[in-house]
Scaffold this motif. Structure first.
Motif, mmCIF file in Angstrom:
data_model
loop_
_atom_site.group_PDB
_atom_site.id
_atom_site.type_symbol
_atom_site.label_atom_id
_atom_site.label_comp_id
_atom_site.label_asym_id
_atom_site.label_seq_id
_atom_site.Cartn_x
_atom_site.Cartn_y
_atom_site.Cartn_z
ATOM 1 N N ASN A 21 0.854 -1.177 0.000
ATOM 2 C CA ASN A 21 0.000 0.000 0.000
ATOM 3 C C ASN A 21 0.896 1.236 0.000
ATOM 4 O O ASN A 21 1.600 1.495 0.971
ATOM 5 N N VAL A 22 0.891 1.985 -1.092
ATOM 6 C CA VAL A 22 1.754 3.164 -1.205
ATOM 7 C C VAL A 22 1.119 4.407 -0.591
ATOM 8 O O VAL A 22 1.798 5.408 -0.375
ATOM 9 N N VAL A 23 -0.171 4.340 -0.303
ATOM 10 C CA VAL A 23 -0.859 5.455 0.353
ATOM 11 C C VAL A 23 -0.644 5.380 1.865
ATOM 12 O O VAL A 23 -0.398 6.391 2.515
ATOM 13 N N HIS A 24 -0.723 4.191 2.406
ATOM 14 C CA HIS A 24 -0.498 3.939 3.833
ATOM 15 C C HIS A 24 0.597 2.878 3.959
ATOM 16 O O HIS A 24 0.294 1.684 4.104
ATOM 17 N N PRO A 25 1.866 3.291 3.892
ATOM 18 C CA PRO A 25 2.993 2.346 3.823
ATOM 19 C C PRO A 25 3.084 1.343 4.977
ATOM 20 O O PRO A 25 3.658 0.280 4.799
ATOM 21 N N ASN A 26 2.555 1.622 6.120
ATOM 22 C CA ASN A 26 2.653 0.688 7.243
ATOM 23 C C ASN A 26 1.488 -0.300 7.301
ATOM 24 O O ASN A 26 1.372 -1.064 8.247
ATOM 25 N N SER A 27 0.651 -0.284 6.270
ATOM 26 C CA SER A 27 -0.465 -1.234 6.196
ATOM 27 C C SER A 27 0.054 -2.628 5.881
ATOM 28 O O SER A 27 1.163 -2.794 5.388
ATOM 29 N N ARG A 28 -0.799 -3.615 6.136
ATOM 30 C CA ARG A 28 -0.448 -4.989 5.775
ATOM 31 C C ARG A 28 -0.300 -5.108 4.268
ATOM 32 O O ARG A 28 -1.012 -4.444 3.512
#
Length: 175
Positions: free
Chosen positions: A105-112
């Motif tokens: 996920n490049v919008v929320h990099p710390n997502s799974r």
């Protein structure tokens, strides 16, 4: 009754399949993205604190079938400055990387992270609602990019020659 054929869930690839940066980065249908282990040759790039693997131009291919070197790149997850020093690789060097294909996920990099299998399962769970399926795939294309969960990296010489040979072998074995 007009129903779409049921697509089988992708099987995990347990060997390091030789792939091109382009095959992963340019795939728009994440259900068809490679699922499992891979080996990719490219040029290591350090971009905004993140390591990426850029494509290599294979000059033996017609220009219409290949992009100029460094046109596109894949994010390498798990590669740190300490690891590059330990493996004797540096930005600008040609490398072969081995790891697992994922969607980041490049919008929320710390997502799974996701895999092609996860995308397929989510898509299948929405089979009762084609509009939701379409919305889910559109959302994925906007928020996720293919990446490599890096297991191993090694500097190589003559990347273009090695890549050409691997493509020749693949052409002889894929029918």
């Amino acid at each position: 009754m007009n129903q779409k054929p049921v697509v089988a869930a992708p099987e995990y690839c347990h060997f390091f399949k030789t792939l091109l940066v382009e095959e992963l980065e340019l795939e728009t249908d994440f259900q068809r993205l490679h699922y499992g282990q891979c080996a990719i040759i490219g040029r290591l790039v350090l971009e905004s604190k993140f390591y990426r693997l850029g494509n290599v131009r294979v000059k033996s291919l017609p220009e219409t079938l290949s992009l100029p070197e460094g046109t596109i790149s894949l994010l390498l997850l798990g590669l740190t400055i300490d690891k590059t020093v330990g493996q004797s690789v540096a930005p600008g060097s040609y490398c072969i990387v081995r790891g697992e294909v994922i969607l980041c996920n490049v919008v929320h990099p710390n997502s799974r992270t996701l895999t092609a299998r996860g995308v397929h399962e989510k898509f299948s769970s929405l089979s009762h609602d084609p509009a939701s399926q379409k919305e889910y795939l559109s959302w994925l294309r906007l928020t996720h990019k293919p990446a490599i969960d890096l297991w191993f990296i090694q500097s190589i010489d003559r990347a273009e020659d090695l890549l050409s040979r691997r493509l020749e072998i693949r052409g002889l074995t894929v029918r």
